[in-house]
Write an enzyme that holds these catalytic residues in place. Structure first.
Site, PDB file in Angstrom:
ATOM      1  N   GLY A  12       0.780  -1.239   0.000  1.00 16.33           N
ATOM      2  CA  GLY A  12       0.000   0.000   0.000  1.00 16.33           C
ATOM      3  C   GLY A  12       0.807   1.282   0.000  1.00 16.33           C
ATOM      4  O   GLY A  12       0.295   2.321   0.443  1.00 16.33           O
ATOM      5  N   SER A  13       2.031   1.271  -0.480  1.00 12.97           N
ATOM      6  CA  SER A  13       2.816   2.520  -0.495  1.00 12.97           C
ATOM      7  C   SER A  13       2.159   3.570  -1.384  1.00 12.97           C
ATOM      8  O   SER A  13       2.158   4.758  -1.057  1.00 12.97           O
ATOM      9  CB  SER A  13       4.250   2.257  -0.959  1.00 12.97           C
ATOM     10  OG  SER A  13       4.322   1.964  -2.338  1.00 12.97           O
ATOM     11  N   ASN A  14       1.559   3.147  -2.487  1.00 15.50           N
ATOM     12  CA  ASN A  14       0.847   4.111  -3.335  1.00 15.50           C
ATOM     13  C   ASN A  14      -0.380   4.660  -2.617  1.00 15.50           C
ATOM     14  O   ASN A  14      -0.652   5.863  -2.672  1.00 15.50           O
ATOM     15  CB  ASN A  14       0.453   3.465  -4.661  1.00 15.50           C
ATOM     16  CG  ASN A  14       1.574   3.499  -5.672  1.00 15.50           C
ATOM     17  OD1 ASN A  14       1.875   4.537  -6.263  1.00 15.50           O
ATOM     18  ND2 ASN A  14       2.234   2.381  -5.847  1.00 15.50           N
ATOM     19  N   LYS A  64     -15.239 -17.915  -5.801  1.00 20.30           N
ATOM     20  CA  LYS A  64     -16.498 -17.294  -6.200  1.00 20.30           C
ATOM     21  C   LYS A  64     -16.455 -17.013  -7.694  1.00 20.30           C
ATOM     22  O   LYS A  64     -15.456 -16.542  -8.224  1.00 20.30           O
ATOM     23  CB  LYS A  64     -16.719 -16.012  -5.407  1.00 20.30           C
ATOM     24  CG  LYS A  64     -16.866 -16.259  -3.894  1.00 20.30           C
ATOM     25  CD  LYS A  64     -17.544 -15.149  -3.190  1.00 20.30           C
ATOM     26  CE  LYS A  64     -17.834 -15.473  -1.721  1.00 20.30           C
ATOM     27  NZ  LYS A  64     -16.633 -15.800  -0.940  1.00 20.30           N
ATOM     28  N   LYS A  92      -6.593  -8.379  -8.395  1.00 24.56           N
ATOM     29  CA  LYS A  92      -7.731  -9.150  -8.885  1.00 24.56           C
ATOM     30  C   LYS A  92      -8.442  -8.394 -10.004  1.00 24.56           C
ATOM     31  O   LYS A  92      -8.491  -7.151  -9.991  1.00 24.56           O
ATOM     32  CB  LYS A  92      -8.721  -9.425  -7.741  1.00 24.56           C
ATOM     33  CG  LYS A  92      -8.169 -10.322  -6.651  1.00 24.56           C
ATOM     34  CD  LYS A  92      -7.787 -11.700  -7.211  1.00 24.56           C
ATOM     35  CE  LYS A  92      -7.338 -12.637  -6.126  1.00 24.56           C
ATOM     36  NZ  LYS A  92      -6.869 -13.940  -6.685  1.00 24.56           N
ATOM     37  N   ILE A  94     -11.297  -6.679 -11.898  1.00 24.54           N
ATOM     38  CA  ILE A  94     -12.589  -6.035 -11.627  1.00 24.54           C
ATOM     39  C   ILE A  94     -13.583  -6.580 -12.652  1.00 24.54           C
ATOM     40  O   ILE A  94     -13.340  -6.517 -13.864  1.00 24.54           O
ATOM     41  CB  ILE A  94     -12.500  -4.514 -11.748  1.00 24.54           C
ATOM     42  CG1 ILE A  94     -11.433  -3.937 -10.816  1.00 24.54           C
ATOM     43  CG2 ILE A  94     -13.859  -3.865 -11.490  1.00 24.54           C
ATOM     44  CD1 ILE A  94     -11.686  -4.078  -9.344  1.00 24.54           C
ATOM     45  N   ASN A 108      -6.074   2.740 -12.948  1.00 26.61           N
ATOM     46  CA  ASN A 108      -5.096   1.781 -12.440  1.00 26.61           C
ATOM     47  C   ASN A 108      -3.689   2.283 -12.726  1.00 26.61           C
ATOM     48  O   ASN A 108      -3.463   3.003 -13.716  1.00 26.61           O
ATOM     49  CB  ASN A 108      -5.297   0.432 -13.137  1.00 26.61           C
ATOM     50  CG  ASN A 108      -4.273  -0.611 -12.716  1.00 26.61           C
ATOM     51  OD1 ASN A 108      -4.169  -0.944 -11.545  1.00 26.61           O
ATOM     52  ND2 ASN A 108      -3.507  -1.108 -13.680  1.00 26.61           N
ATOM     53  N   HIS A 110       0.121   0.789 -13.502  1.00 26.48           N
ATOM     54  CA  HIS A 110       0.838  -0.432 -13.867  1.00 26.48           C
ATOM     55  C   HIS A 110       2.332  -0.114 -13.884  1.00 26.48           C
ATOM     56  O   HIS A 110       2.737   0.928 -14.427  1.00 26.48           O
ATOM     57  CB  HIS A 110       0.366  -0.931 -15.233  1.00 26.48           C
ATOM     58  CG  HIS A 110       1.001  -2.222 -15.646  1.00 26.48           C
ATOM     59  ND1 HIS A 110       0.665  -3.432 -15.084  1.00 26.48           N
ATOM     60  CD2 HIS A 110       1.974  -2.473 -16.566  1.00 26.48           C
ATOM     61  CE1 HIS A 110       1.425  -4.379 -15.639  1.00 26.48           C
ATOM     62  NE2 HIS A 110       2.214  -3.827 -16.533  1.00 26.48           N
ATOM     63  N   GLU A 180       5.901   6.285  -9.364  1.00 24.55           N
ATOM     64  CA  GLU A 180       4.484   6.143  -8.968  1.00 24.55           C
ATOM     65  C   GLU A 180       4.128   7.187  -7.923  1.00 24.55           C
ATOM     66  O   GLU A 180       3.107   7.872  -8.014  1.00 24.55           O
ATOM     67  CB  GLU A 180       4.235   4.738  -8.431  1.00 24.55           C
ATOM     68  CG  GLU A 180       4.382   3.666  -9.496  1.00 24.55           C
ATOM     69  CD  GLU A 180       4.255   2.263  -8.968  1.00 24.55           C
ATOM     70  OE1 GLU A 180       4.552   2.009  -7.778  1.00 24.55           O
ATOM     71  OE2 GLU A 180       3.823   1.394  -9.753  1.00 24.55           O
TER      72      GLU A 180
END
Ligand SMILES: Nc1nc2c(c(=O)[nH]1)N[C@@H](CN(C=O)c1ccc(C(=O)N[C@@H](CCC(=O)O)C(=O)O)cc1)CN2
Ligand SMILES: NCC(=O)N[C@@H]1O[C@H](COP(=O)([O-])[O-])[C@@H](O)[C@H]1O
Length: 196
Positions: A12-14, A64, A92, A94, A108, A110, A180
């Site tokens: 979670g650094s971004n 799921k 994951k 979307i 997003n 990348h 980033e």
């Protein structure tokens, strides 16, 4: 006011930089991070959310099908009245029903220069390993709109860095993270302001 959901699966650094710097570019009355959503109950981003008094939603997507996953996403996005989604190291896919419900409202980041080095299996250090193995002399970041296909949506922004012969996947990851952290928040704010 625009309610933003940050999605992350790891450290979670971004997410931390976005939370810290968003209001240098856009006021709290205009937009706010309403929730951090993760699929990983052990993600470091959970601690970042707690440290910033931001609600956390841990979603369980295991075993799921797409319809069930869509229900899970719809429920959490409605619960927090989300208007805009930022994928910040989320691993994951979307579901298409969600990307169709949020046209040009999901972005997003990348860790490579799309369209190269994207798609299924291309995430985290795997990307940097592939870039180095291919002998690339530059890499970088891509911020793009999210559609139903991995890394396929329209490109919003790219920035580059050199890949030196001495670079390892870890040293390249550090260069990518620096890009980033320098550009993602600013780009998010520019997209939000362009949609006013
Ligand atoms: N509908 C979309 N969903 C997501 C996109 C997108 O463009 N459209 N981007 C990804 C982020 N991403 C690259 O930027 C990416 C993340 C993960 C994968 C991947 O192959 N994941 C594995 C599962 C990994 C795991 O569970 O540990 C897989 O799907 O098999 C590719 C690209 C976020 N979502
Ligand atoms: N294909 C998706 C992907 O690889 N995303 C990458 O995951 C990292 C998350 O770091 P963080 O958790 O420290 O923000 C980031 O480098 C991001 O570009």
């Amino acid at each position: 006011m625009i309610n933003i959901a940050l999605f992350a699966s790891g450290a979670g650094s971004n997410a931390a930089v976005i939370i810290k710097t968003l209001h240098q570019y856009i006021t709290p009355q205009e937009a706010n991070v309403a929730v951090i959503i993760t699929n990983n109950e052990n993600a470091g981003v959970i601690n970042i959310a707690h440290a910033n008094n931001i609600p956390v939603a841990i979603i369980n997507l295991k075993k799921k099908d797409e319809a069930a996953q869509t229900d899970i996403y719809q429920t959490v996005l409605e619960q927090y009245n989300i208007d805009f989604i930022v994928l910040a190291g989320y691993l994951k896919k979307i579901p298409a029903a969600i990307t169709h419900a949020f046209p040009q409202q999901i972005i997003n980041i990348h860790p490579a220069l799309l369209p190269a080095y994207g798609g299924p299996g291309m995430y985290g250090t795997k990307v940097h390993e592939a870039v180095i193995a291919a002998g690339e002399q530059q890499s970088g970041i891509t911020i793009h709109y999210v559609d139903e296909v991995y890394d396929h949506g329209a490109i919003i922004f790219q920035a580059t860095c050199a890949v030196e012969a001495t670079d390892t996947p870890d040293s390249l990851a550090q260069k990518i993270h620096q890009l980033e952290h320098q550009w993602f928040t600013k780009t998010i704010a520019q997209v939000l302001q362009s949609q006013k």
